[in-house]
Scaffold this motif. Sequence first.
Motif, short mmCIF file in Angstrom:
data_model
loop_
_atom_site.label_atom_id
_atom_site.label_comp_id
_atom_site.label_asym_id
_atom_site.label_seq_id
_atom_site.Cartn_x
_atom_site.Cartn_y
_atom_site.Cartn_z
N ARG A 63 146.66 35.99 61.91
CA ARG A 63 146.60 34.61 62.33
C ARG A 63 145.25 34.37 62.98
O ARG A 63 144.70 35.24 63.64
CB ARG A 63 147.69 34.29 63.36
N SER A 64 144.75 33.19 62.84
CA SER A 64 143.55 32.80 63.57
C SER A 64 143.97 31.88 64.69
O SER A 64 145.08 31.36 64.71
CB SER A 64 142.56 32.09 62.65
N GLU A 69 145.05 28.48 63.36
CA GLU A 69 146.31 28.40 62.62
C GLU A 69 147.51 28.23 63.53
O GLU A 69 148.42 27.49 63.23
CB GLU A 69 146.54 29.66 61.78
N ARG A 121 138.96 36.58 53.02
CA ARG A 121 139.31 35.28 53.62
C ARG A 121 140.25 34.50 52.71
O ARG A 121 141.22 33.90 53.18
CB ARG A 121 138.05 34.48 53.91
N GLY A 122 139.98 34.51 51.41
CA GLY A 122 140.85 33.80 50.48
C GLY A 122 142.25 34.37 50.46
O GLY A 122 143.24 33.63 50.43
N HIS A 174 143.99 33.50 53.78
CA HIS A 174 144.24 32.07 53.85
C HIS A 174 145.48 31.72 53.02
O HIS A 174 146.23 30.82 53.38
CB HIS A 174 143.02 31.29 53.34
N ASP A 203 142.20 38.82 63.41
CA ASP A 203 141.60 37.51 63.20
C ASP A 203 140.77 37.49 61.94
O ASP A 203 139.69 38.06 61.87
CB ASP A 203 140.73 37.15 64.41
N ARG A 223 139.22 34.62 59.30
CA ARG A 223 138.95 33.19 59.26
C ARG A 223 139.22 32.60 57.88
O ARG A 223 139.41 33.32 56.91
CB ARG A 223 137.50 32.95 59.67
N THR A 224 139.20 31.29 57.82
CA THR A 224 139.43 30.60 56.55
C THR A 224 138.16 30.62 55.70
O THR A 224 137.06 30.78 56.23
CB THR A 224 139.84 29.13 56.79
N PRO A 225 138.31 30.49 54.38
CA PRO A 225 137.12 30.46 53.52
C PRO A 225 136.16 29.36 53.96
O PRO A 225 136.57 28.26 54.30
CB PRO A 225 137.70 30.17 52.13
N ALA A 256 134.43 29.22 56.67
CA ALA A 256 134.26 29.08 58.11
C ALA A 256 132.95 29.72 58.55
O ALA A 256 132.54 30.76 58.01
CB ALA A 256 135.43 29.75 58.85
N GLU A 268 136.74 40.73 60.90
CA GLU A 268 136.05 40.61 59.61
C GLU A 268 134.83 41.52 59.59
O GLU A 268 134.60 42.24 58.61
CB GLU A 268 135.62 39.16 59.37
#
Length: 183
Positions: free
Chosen positions: A12-13, A16, A50-51, A54, A95, A97-99, A101, A108
């Motif tokens: 989760r970020s 989110e 990330r994909g 997400h 953590d 992140r979303t694509p 970001a 990451e």
Amino acid sequence: MPGEGASAPFFRSSIENGSQMPVSALIHHSRRPDPVDLSPAAQVVLGAVRGWFHAGGQGPGLCLTLARAGLPAGAVARFAAALGLIGLSARRSVDMRTPGAPGLSRDEGLLLVAVAALQAGEPWRAQRVAAEWLPPRLVPRVIALLAQFAAALVSAGLRLPREPVDEASLPPAWRPERPPLLH
């Protein structure tokens, strides 16, 4: 939580789940690592990761990104298994992140460091990273899966730099005050 029938990995970020990151987690070195500064190989790995997260660990994002980069299906499956194991067994929220970001989360950046270390023949560096996320009994399994993925990246012509990011410039690990809710 893991073991409660959740099908998606436990990633989760802060955005989110609506939690707030402490101000101290936002204040760090003046030059944060950013995806645009990464090598092309590291950008491919980060984009795939990330994909995948997400999409909740489902969907074709990881497979399509890595297949287009020339990786065989077996390597993609091993990488997905490693990410799933990290997601389901992590001792803390991881953590991702979303694509698209900006910036890199600590996790990451550390994942890129682990893959680069395995490509460089330095498994002890990857073990140190995995130990930040996982209980000791699971570290060897994740390292084995990541090592196979790292080798497939090299075979596809995607070699990460030995130091894909400056670890000292990564933000601290995100530790929410309460565990994120699973959807």
